[in-house]
Each structure stands twice: as C-alpha cells, then as structure tokens.
Design an enzyme around this catalytic site. Sequence first.
Site, PDB file in Angstrom:
ATOM      1  N   GLU A   1      40.805  38.360  39.360  1.00 40.96           N
ATOM      2  CA  GLU A   1      40.930  37.124  38.596  1.00 40.96           C
ATOM      3  C   GLU A   1      39.559  36.651  38.118  1.00 40.96           C
ATOM      4  O   GLU A   1      38.630  36.537  38.924  1.00 40.96           O
ATOM      5  CB  GLU A   1      41.573  36.020  39.442  1.00 40.96           C
ATOM      6  N   CYS A   2      39.440  36.378  36.839  1.00 43.43           N
ATOM      7  CA  CYS A   2      38.275  35.728  36.256  1.00 43.43           C
ATOM      8  C   CYS A   2      36.973  36.427  36.685  1.00 43.43           C
ATOM      9  O   CYS A   2      36.703  37.546  36.272  1.00 43.43           O
ATOM     10  CB  CYS A   2      38.271  34.246  36.611  1.00 43.43           C
ATOM     11  N   GLY A   3      36.154  35.803  37.521  1.00 40.70           N
ATOM     12  CA  GLY A   3      34.906  36.418  37.944  1.00 40.70           C
ATOM     13  C   GLY A   3      35.112  37.759  38.614  1.00 40.70           C
ATOM     14  O   GLY A   3      34.270  38.658  38.494  1.00 40.70           O
TER      15      GLY A   3
ATOM     16  N   MET B   1      37.355  39.910  37.756  1.00 36.21           N
ATOM     17  CA  MET B   1      37.538  40.840  36.647  1.00 36.21           C
ATOM     18  C   MET B   1      36.193  41.220  36.029  1.00 36.21           C
ATOM     19  O   MET B   1      35.971  42.387  35.684  1.00 36.21           O
ATOM     20  CB  MET B   1      38.450  40.203  35.595  1.00 36.21           C
TER      21      MET B   1
ATOM     22  N   SER C   1      42.983  39.484  34.934  1.00 39.26           N
ATOM     23  CA  SER C   1      43.124  38.425  33.939  1.00 39.26           C
ATOM     24  C   SER C   1      42.137  37.312  34.248  1.00 39.26           C
ATOM     25  O   SER C   1      41.659  37.179  35.388  1.00 39.26           O
ATOM     26  CB  SER C   1      44.550  37.857  33.943  1.00 39.26           C
TER      27      SER C   1
END
Length: 432
Positions: free
Chosen positions: A319-321, A323, A410
Amino acid sequence: MPACSALFISAPASGQGKTTITAGLARLHRRHGRRVRVFKAGPDFLDPMILSRASAAPVLSLDLWMVGEPACRQLLADAAADADLILVEGVMGLFDGTPCSADLAATFNLPVAAVISAKAMAQTFGAVALGLARYRQDVRLHGVFANHVASPGHAQMLERALPGDIRWLGHVAPSEEIGLPSRHLGLHQADEIAGLEARIDKAADALIGTALAELPPAVEFGPASQAAVPRLLADRHIAIACDAAFSFIYPANTRLLEALGARVSYFSPLADEPLPDLADALYLPGGYPELHVDALAMGLRTATSIRDHVAAGKPVVAECGGMLYLVETLTDRAGTVAPMLGVLPGRAVMQARLAALGMQQMMTAHGAMTGHTFHYSHLTTPLKPIGHATRPSSDQPGEPIFRHGSIVASYMHGYWPSNPGLTAALFCGEAF
C-alpha cells in the site's frame, strides 16, 4: 447497554491543537488511575501513534463510512465495557467532510468539547464558539477550550465573549514544550518526536484545574453485535514491514489478520532485517520511504529476502509507500534518485503538491473494501491496472490497483475489517 464517561474533542479547523489537548487529557486521567480508551475519527495513522502513547492502549479509527456505523458502535461498546473514560479526537473541523466529525458525535450522542486556537483573536472567539454551538441542533456542545492564549487577561476577554449558555472549559498558553512537530503528511511519528513523553506530561500539567479535566458525563453505547470471523487464514504466517519507513498500519487490520487465524510477525527494512523465516505472505504498509531512500537502497539482506519471496510466487500486499519500495527507483523531494527493489516495474517521484486525498473503496468479486488515499508522490509504470478504486463523492476514478505476479499494489490504504473475505483472498494470493 454498556455506559462510560465520554468526550469528543473537536475544533473549528485543523491545526487548533486537538491532538495535544486530547493526549494531555488522556495522560491526566491515567494519573488518576482511570482506564482511558482513545479513538481517532477518520483515516489517520499519525495522531493515533501519539494518542496511544498518552493512553497506553491501542487507538482505533471511527468513521461512519470507512468503518461503518455498526462496527463503530461495536468498538465503542467494547471500550465502554472495559474503560472509565472514552475520548474521541475529531478530524479537521467539526463540520468538515462527508461524513464529518459532527455526524459521528451526533450518531453516538457524544458531548463535544471544541478546542479553539485564540492566537491573534479576541472577542471573535465568542462568535466562533456560537457558530459551533448553533450550527446543528443534533450536536451536543459540552463547552469550548481556548488554546494558544497569550495571558490571563487574554483568557478573561475570551471567556467574557462567550454567550451565557456556552461553557468555558479553560485555556492553555502557547508552549514549545507541548507543541507537536509536523511535516507533509501530518504530525511526526511518535518515535521521532524528541521528548514526547515529557511533552504529553506537560500538556497534562497544563490542563490541571480546568473544567475540561473534569470527568465528562456517561454515554450509553449499544446494543452492538459482532459476527464471528471465519479462520480463513489459519496456519498462515504473514510478515509485516514495520519501522519509521513503514508504519501506516491500522491496529484493526492486524487484529483482523489474527482473528482470521494468521500468525503475524514484524521485521524492519531500515535495519536490513530479512523476512521472518517461512513467511507465507508479506504486507508492505505505507509510511515514509521517501525520507529513508539511502538506508532502503543499502538494505541488501531485506532486498534479497523480498525478491526471493516474490520469485517464489508468494503473495505481497503493498500500500502506498510500500508500493514505492517495490518499484525500480524512488526520487525524494530533494531530487535524489535511489534504487528500490525493482520487482514492480515503474518509477516514483515525490512532488511538492498533494497528489491525492480522500476516501475510496475497492470493488471486487468478494465485495467492497473501504479505505482512503493520501500521498504526494507520482508513479509512472507500464503496468495496466486491473481496476480502479471508486470515490464515494465523485464519479472520477480513484487509485489504480495493480497486480503483477504475486504482488497486489495500490496507493489506497485498505480498512480490512470492512471485508474480511477479501482480506483473506489478498493474503492467499487468490483472484479477486
């Protein structure tokens, strides 16, 4: 129905000092031997870290959309059965957002204490308080508390400006000893704040003798019922990256993994720790990888173990960081380009402007999972998304969702209790 003294701490806007006051209040009641449970309204990872230190208990999220009213009711009822005091810190201003803090307070009949920064303000303080008190009839205002008050005379002026039916809860002066530093995603993480315990203690000291420090009225919570969670992850071992670079983890998410039967263990990429032995799946949460690009680029043991995990076809949820750590390069805000793991094609660049902010949800064959997004980076990748999240208040597509081999990634931060079945599918590598 379980009942417990409870108070909702809100404000007319962000930056008024809600977190400092809530943390000080939690610490002060703990000094009196009370069991304090603190909740945070809305999707937030940073404030709960500080509030958890102040209350000595995990801080869970409450949100009528992301968490859902029944689940919020259950969380409050569970806390009321075990605590002497429940504190809920609001998000942004009292009436900001859909749903807003006022919706949450009204739904559960929580009395609201409004923290108002009085910096560069005099009699207008009374007008702001009046607006907060009268804007909605279903919101029960407990009183107002003045922050950043310059002098005793200033405090008297503020109190006299209040209408007679609005309660003055006290005030505190501005102080660098209790202030909390912030950066682009919000407050600094608890472990990064120098002397955090002393800051919380001084905030508690500043509240001694104020009406805000008095035990608020009791509120009934319930009835609530919680469906049993099937043990869909029984005997699965899930490794979670957890350190200053990867720390945006909802406690409710890890609790769900354990309720699903998984064994959870943690490792630190910043310390160059390899994945725990025999991990069946990996979770890379968001955080601040952009602040640690050099250390992450040098972490060869961690990198090798994650690349081996991916090569073995074992599930990865990023997720986010998390990724950003998987892509080929990450460019920080100073323009430094650092190699990342390179198991997900693409390049990420930090930017000065906010790229995305707001609630989103992922629609799948297993149903919907709610969550949110908040990031300053931009990802360029040749991968085609398998889908996009949706926004509750807009027809514009939300964050893309990528699947690359065993990796699902994502920018969206999922609130996993909103869909335990989908959570299990993600960590089992199943199609969704």
